[in-house]
Design a protein around this motif. Structure first.
Motif, PDB file in Angstrom:
ATOM      1  N   LEU A 194       0.829  -1.210   0.000  1.00  0.00           N
ATOM      2  CA  LEU A 194       0.000   0.000   0.000  1.00  0.00           C
ATOM      3  C   LEU A 194       0.865   1.263   0.000  1.00  0.00           C
ATOM      4  CD1 LEU A 194      -2.914  -1.019   2.379  1.00  0.00           C
ATOM      5  CD2 LEU A 194      -2.927  -0.866  -0.120  1.00  0.00           C
ATOM      6  N   ILE A 195       1.941   1.240   0.762  1.00  0.00           N
ATOM      7  CA  ILE A 195       2.864   2.383   0.752  1.00  0.00           C
ATOM      8  C   ILE A 195       3.487   2.552  -0.630  1.00  0.00           C
ATOM      9  CG2 ILE A 195       5.073   3.224   1.652  1.00  0.00           C
ATOM     10  CD1 ILE A 195       4.229   1.982   4.356  1.00  0.00           C
ATOM     11  N   PHE A 196       3.891   1.436  -1.233  1.00  0.00           N
ATOM     12  CA  PHE A 196       4.469   1.502  -2.576  1.00  0.00           C
ATOM     13  C   PHE A 196       3.443   2.001  -3.591  1.00  0.00           C
ATOM     14  CE2 PHE A 196       5.898  -0.640  -6.574  1.00  0.00           C
ATOM     15  CZ  PHE A 196       7.026   0.144  -6.770  1.00  0.00           C
ATOM     16  N   SER A 197       2.182   1.623  -3.432  1.00  0.00           N
ATOM     17  CA  SER A 197       1.155   2.097  -4.366  1.00  0.00           C
ATOM     18  C   SER A 197       0.954   3.611  -4.242  1.00  0.00           C
ATOM     19  CB  SER A 197      -0.170   1.352  -4.160  1.00  0.00           C
ATOM     20  OG  SER A 197      -0.843   1.800  -3.013  1.00  0.00           O
ATOM     21  N   VAL A 198       1.021   4.135  -3.024  1.00  0.00           N
ATOM     22  CA  VAL A 198       0.910   5.590  -2.845  1.00  0.00           C
ATOM     23  C   VAL A 198       2.121   6.282  -3.462  1.00  0.00           C
ATOM     24  CG1 VAL A 198       0.852   7.437  -1.127  1.00  0.00           C
ATOM     25  CG2 VAL A 198      -0.585   5.419  -0.830  1.00  0.00           C
ATOM     26  N   PHE A 199       3.300   5.692  -3.312  1.00  0.00           N
ATOM     27  CA  PHE A 199       4.506   6.231  -3.954  1.00  0.00           C
ATOM     28  C   PHE A 199       4.323   6.288  -5.470  1.00  0.00           C
ATOM     29  CE2 PHE A 199       8.438   5.026  -6.197  1.00  0.00           C
ATOM     30  CZ  PHE A 199       9.184   6.173  -5.980  1.00  0.00           C
ATOM     31  N   LEU A 200       3.834   5.193  -6.063  1.00  0.00           N
ATOM     32  CA  LEU A 200       3.604   5.174  -7.513  1.00  0.00           C
ATOM     33  C   LEU A 200       2.560   6.199  -7.933  1.00  0.00           C
ATOM     34  CD1 LEU A 200       3.605   1.359  -8.306  1.00  0.00           C
ATOM     35  CD2 LEU A 200       5.300   3.046  -9.014  1.00  0.00           C
ATOM     36  N   LEU A 201       1.537   6.359  -7.115  1.00  0.00           N
ATOM     37  CA  LEU A 201       0.479   7.328  -7.423  1.00  0.00           C
ATOM     38  C   LEU A 201       1.033   8.746  -7.454  1.00  0.00           C
ATOM     39  CD1 LEU A 201      -2.568   8.077  -7.717  1.00  0.00           C
ATOM     40  CD2 LEU A 201      -2.625   8.187  -5.236  1.00  0.00           C
ATOM     41  N   LEU A 202       1.801   9.109  -6.450  1.00  0.00           N
ATOM     42  CA  LEU A 202       2.322  10.478  -6.364  1.00  0.00           C
ATOM     43  C   LEU A 202       3.470  10.733  -7.328  1.00  0.00           C
ATOM     44  CD1 LEU A 202       2.193  10.960  -2.505  1.00  0.00           C
ATOM     45  CD2 LEU A 202       0.556  11.749  -4.232  1.00  0.00           C
ATOM     46  N   ARG A 203       4.195   9.701  -7.694  1.00  0.00           N
ATOM     47  CA  ARG A 203       5.316   9.836  -8.617  1.00  0.00           C
ATOM     48  C   ARG A 203       4.851   9.969 -10.062  1.00  0.00           C
ATOM     49  NH1 ARG A 203       9.782   5.183  -9.749  1.00  0.00           N
ATOM     50  NH2 ARG A 203      10.085   5.839 -11.868  1.00  0.00           N
ATOM     51  N   GLY A 204       3.654   9.548 -10.362  1.00  0.00           N
ATOM     52  CA  GLY A 204       3.175   9.439 -11.728  1.00  0.00           C
ATOM     53  C   GLY A 204       3.091  10.728 -12.511  1.00  0.00           C
ATOM     54  N   HIS A 205       3.215  11.872 -11.864  1.00  0.00           N
ATOM     55  CA  HIS A 205       3.137  13.130 -12.603  1.00  0.00           C
ATOM     56  C   HIS A 205       4.399  13.398 -13.408  1.00  0.00           C
ATOM     57  CE1 HIS A 205      -0.289  13.520 -10.200  1.00  0.00           C
ATOM     58  NE2 HIS A 205      -0.407  14.818 -10.253  1.00  0.00           N
ATOM     59  N   ASP A 206       5.544  13.067 -12.830  1.00  0.00           N
ATOM     60  CA  ASP A 206       6.812  13.411 -13.453  1.00  0.00           C
ATOM     61  C   ASP A 206       7.521  12.213 -14.079  1.00  0.00           C
ATOM     62  OD1 ASP A 206       6.485  16.047 -12.565  1.00  0.00           O
ATOM     63  OD2 ASP A 206       7.302  15.500 -10.613  1.00  0.00           O
ATOM     64  N   GLU A 207       7.259  11.040 -13.591  1.00  0.00           N
ATOM     65  CA  GLU A 207       7.936   9.836 -14.046  1.00  0.00           C
ATOM     66  C   GLU A 207       6.900   8.726 -14.221  1.00  0.00           C
ATOM     67  OE1 GLU A 207      11.231   8.899 -11.521  1.00  0.00           O
ATOM     68  OE2 GLU A 207      11.753  11.011 -11.291  1.00  0.00           O
ATOM     69  N   PRO A 208       7.331   7.567 -14.714  1.00  0.00           N
ATOM     70  CA  PRO A 208       6.356   6.474 -14.885  1.00  0.00           C
ATOM     71  C   PRO A 208       5.659   6.121 -13.581  1.00  0.00           C
ATOM     72  CG  PRO A 208       8.380   5.952 -16.021  1.00  0.00           C
ATOM     73  CD  PRO A 208       8.642   7.211 -15.245  1.00  0.00           C
ATOM     74  N   GLY A 209       4.407   5.854 -13.684  1.00  0.00           N
ATOM     75  CA  GLY A 209       3.568   5.549 -12.532  1.00  0.00           C
ATOM     76  C   GLY A 209       2.231   6.202 -12.756  1.00  0.00           C
TER      77      GLY A 209
END
Length: 148
Positions: free
Chosen positions: A28-43
């Protein structure tokens, strides 16, 4: 044949139970990281929703539907509806500012001395996250309940 499948589904090991409990918060923590990272990088919302649903599906396989519903605390179809509403809400702010439909808008807030930027893109990604999570969990929980 059907009896053998039911026995396999009901036999869970201590390793699976422990792994599910340990991996759920990490995924779940990793999914939140991917969610927030998705604006600038893959995710982004889609892959983050898949990772989060994978966490809950692993927990479901180890502990059952009732226990998964208990820790989720929200019905999966409600997550789906909330995701669709957030995605829809993120589409209209551009019109309020006299810009074309679906134009990204950015707002800046100061909270406790730090500057926070909020955008319609992030709101849309969160909507996709909840929609994917709700869809996958609705399907898997329905199939699991039908099997039982």
């Amino acid at each position: 044949m059907i009896e053998d499948n039911k026995k396999i589904m009901k036999t869970n090991t201590l390793i699976l139970h422990t792994a599910a409990l340990f991996l759920l918060p990490l995924q779940l923590i990793f999914s939140v990281f991917l969610l927030l990272r998705g604006h600038d990088e893959p995710g982004g919302g889609f892959i983050a929703g898949l990772v989060a649903s994978g966490a809950f599906v692993l927990y479901l396989f180890a502990h059952g539907v009732a226990s998964t519903r208990n820790i989720l605390r929200v019905e999966p179809h409600d997550l789906l509806a909330m995701g669709l509403l957030l995605g829809l809400a993120a589409m209209f702010p551009g019109l309020l500012y006299g810009e074309p439909f679906l134009t990204a808008q950015w707002w800046e807030f100061t909270l406790a001395g730090s500057e926070i930027k909020l955008s319609t893109v992030l709101i849309f990604d969160i909507g996709v996250y909840f929609a994917v999570l709700g869809t996958i969990l609705t399907i898997v929980m329905s199939l699991t309940e039908a099997e039982e």
